[in-house]
Design a protein around this motif. Structure first.
Motif, PDB file in Angstrom:
ATOM      1  N   VAL A  21      28.356  20.199 -26.868  1.00 31.67           N
ATOM      2  CA  VAL A  21      28.146  19.040 -26.009  1.00 31.67           C
ATOM      3  C   VAL A  21      28.231  19.483 -24.553  1.00 31.67           C
ATOM      4  CG1 VAL A  21      29.038  16.805 -25.264  1.00 31.67           C
ATOM      5  CG2 VAL A  21      29.035  17.397 -27.685  1.00 31.67           C
ATOM      6  N   GLU A  22      27.220  19.135 -23.800  1.00 37.77           N
ATOM      7  CA  GLU A  22      27.177  19.449 -22.374  1.00 37.77           C
ATOM      8  C   GLU A  22      26.721  18.208 -21.619  1.00 37.77           C
ATOM      9  OE1 GLU A  22      24.452  22.494 -20.104  1.00 37.77           O
ATOM     10  OE2 GLU A  22      26.059  23.598 -21.136  1.00 37.77           O
ATOM     11  N   ASP A  23      27.606  17.662 -20.790  1.00 38.67           N
ATOM     12  CA  ASP A  23      27.299  16.418 -20.061  1.00 38.67           C
ATOM     13  C   ASP A  23      26.894  15.306 -21.024  1.00 38.67           C
ATOM     14  OD1 ASP A  23      27.806  17.639 -17.615  1.00 38.67           O
ATOM     15  OD2 ASP A  23      25.756  18.387 -17.466  1.00 38.67           O
ATOM     16  N   THR A  24      27.664  15.142 -22.093  1.00 40.92           N
ATOM     17  CA  THR A  24      27.495  14.108 -23.128  1.00 40.92           C
ATOM     18  C   THR A  24      26.236  14.294 -23.978  1.00 40.92           C
ATOM     19  OG1 THR A  24      26.260  12.491 -21.776  1.00 40.92           O
ATOM     20  CG2 THR A  24      28.672  12.442 -21.609  1.00 40.92           C
ATOM     21  N   ILE A  25      25.553  15.423 -23.836  1.00 41.02           N
ATOM     22  CA  ILE A  25      24.329  15.678 -24.600  1.00 41.02           C
ATOM     23  C   ILE A  25      24.506  16.926 -25.465  1.00 41.02           C
ATOM     24  CG2 ILE A  25      21.857  16.219 -24.452  1.00 41.02           C
ATOM     25  CD1 ILE A  25      21.818  14.778 -21.764  1.00 41.02           C
ATOM     26  N   LEU A  26      24.037  16.862 -26.711  1.00 42.20           N
ATOM     27  CA  LEU A  26      24.076  18.031 -27.588  1.00 42.20           C
ATOM     28  C   LEU A  26      22.978  19.005 -27.184  1.00 42.20           C
ATOM     29  CD1 LEU A  26      24.720  16.761 -31.242  1.00 42.20           C
ATOM     30  CD2 LEU A  26      26.084  18.427 -29.981  1.00 42.20           C
ATOM     31  N   VAL A  27      23.364  20.245 -26.884  1.00 44.72           N
ATOM     32  CA  VAL A  27      22.384  21.269 -26.514  1.00 44.72           C
ATOM     33  C   VAL A  27      22.444  22.410 -27.526  1.00 44.72           C
ATOM     34  CG1 VAL A  27      22.455  20.709 -24.062  1.00 44.72           C
ATOM     35  CG2 VAL A  27      24.017  22.424 -24.959  1.00 44.72           C
ATOM     36  N   ASN A  28      21.307  23.024 -27.789  1.00 47.12           N
ATOM     37  CA  ASN A  28      21.228  24.105 -28.755  1.00 47.12           C
ATOM     38  C   ASN A  28      21.668  25.430 -28.136  1.00 47.12           C
ATOM     39  OD1 ASN A  28      20.192  22.323 -30.648  1.00 47.12           O
ATOM     40  ND2 ASN A  28      18.066  22.794 -30.153  1.00 47.12           N
ATOM     41  N   LEU A  29      22.535  26.146 -28.852  1.00 46.12           N
ATOM     42  CA  LEU A  29      22.951  27.475 -28.441  1.00 46.12           C
ATOM     43  C   LEU A  29      22.158  28.545 -29.187  1.00 46.12           C
ATOM     44  CD1 LEU A  29      26.812  26.882 -28.461  1.00 46.12           C
ATOM     45  CD2 LEU A  29      25.327  26.978 -26.462  1.00 46.12           C
ATOM     46  N   ASP A  30      21.838  28.245 -30.435  1.00 45.78           N
ATOM     47  CA  ASP A  30      21.071  29.173 -31.266  1.00 45.78           C
ATOM     48  C   ASP A  30      20.581  28.399 -32.488  1.00 45.78           C
ATOM     49  OD1 ASP A  30      19.868  31.483 -32.101  1.00 45.78           O
ATOM     50  OD2 ASP A  30      21.712  32.490 -32.736  1.00 45.78           O
TER      51      ASP A  30
END
Length: 253
Positions: free
Chosen positions: A44-53
């Motif tokens: 979670v980054e700034d309330t948004i799910l972001v893909n790491l891999d």
């Protein structure tokens, strides 16, 4: 020949991409029963799910995912299935730099997940095991409360309402004690801001003051510090407003 050469180049390029994956965090494992789908490592980054891999599964249920983590933090393993399901599955992981493993099954993706390689994850599993007992007891009390409400038994309604409130207090106190007993782990401030964020601010303050200096400086330690400051400011503003209203009413009287 040209098509054959193109396919070879594509395979080589794909191989190079897979080999170039790197990071100080590696999550490997297997999803038994999975034949087709995409597995994502997210945060979670700034309330948004972001893909790491991510990795595409096509026959082989084993996976290996990479990321760079500055410190222990919560990440998610998300499965995007190729089936008729209306929703995907997601597993919360308390990741730490290094190597971790996660093995589970397609049928019981979340409940059967076995995660190793993280001290914080071990603590989280320990906490969740007790929390499940609290949740089961709460559901049982809610069921009984619903039954006596249908029969309009006032004394029984009051009895079960008090039992539910006492259970909530016990769960909060358990979380406070668990966090303080694990003050050397990042999970302590994490539980404070996720499990008992609406508790009396004095409990949150007590947890924060018990943390080791290193944990206070961690991601969740900073979040807890900022949240306590915000809560105290809000409480102070409410007290000031209440006092002003009270004084105004007294003048009018």
């Amino acid at each position: 020949m040209q098509i054959k050469n193109l396919l070879i180049y594509v395979l080589l390029f794909t191989s190079l991409l897979s080999c170039s994956k790197s990071g100080n965090f590696v999550l490997s494992g297997k999803v038994n029963g999975l034949r087709k789908g995409v597995i994502y490592l997210q945060k979670v980054e700034d309330t948004i799910l972001v893909n790491l891999d991510s990795v595409v599964v096509d026959g082989d249920p084993e996976f290996e995912l990479y990321a760079d983590l500055k410190e222990p933090q919560v990440v998610y393993l998300t499965l995007e299935k190729v089936d008729a399901s209306d929703f995907d599955d997601r597993i919360l992981i308390f990741a730490e730099p290094g190597e971790m493993t996660l093995n589970t099954s397609l049928k019981n993706f979340q409940s059967q997940a076995a995660i190793t390689g993280s001290e914080n994850q071990l603590k989280l599993d320990e906490y969740n095991k007790v929390l499940r007992r609290f949740n089961d007891e709460n559901l049982n009390l809610i069921k009984k409360s619903f039954e006596v409400r249908k029969e309009d038994h006032e004394d029984s309604i009051i009895f079960y309402d008090e039992k539910i409130q006492n259970l909530i207090k016990r769960r909060y106190l358990y979380t406070v004690n668990f966090a303080m007993n694990n003050k050397t782990y990042e999970i302590a401030p994490y539980l404070a801001v996720t499990e008992i964020f609406d508790a009396n601010v004095k409990y949150l303050d007590t947890i924060y003051k018990s943390l080791e200096p290193k944990i206070r400086k961690s991601k969740y330690g900073k979040v807890l510090k900022d949240y306590i400051k915000e809560r105290k400011n809000t409480d102070l503003n409410q007290q000031t407003m209440t006092k002003t209203i009270s004084e105004t009413d007294s003048i009018e009287d």
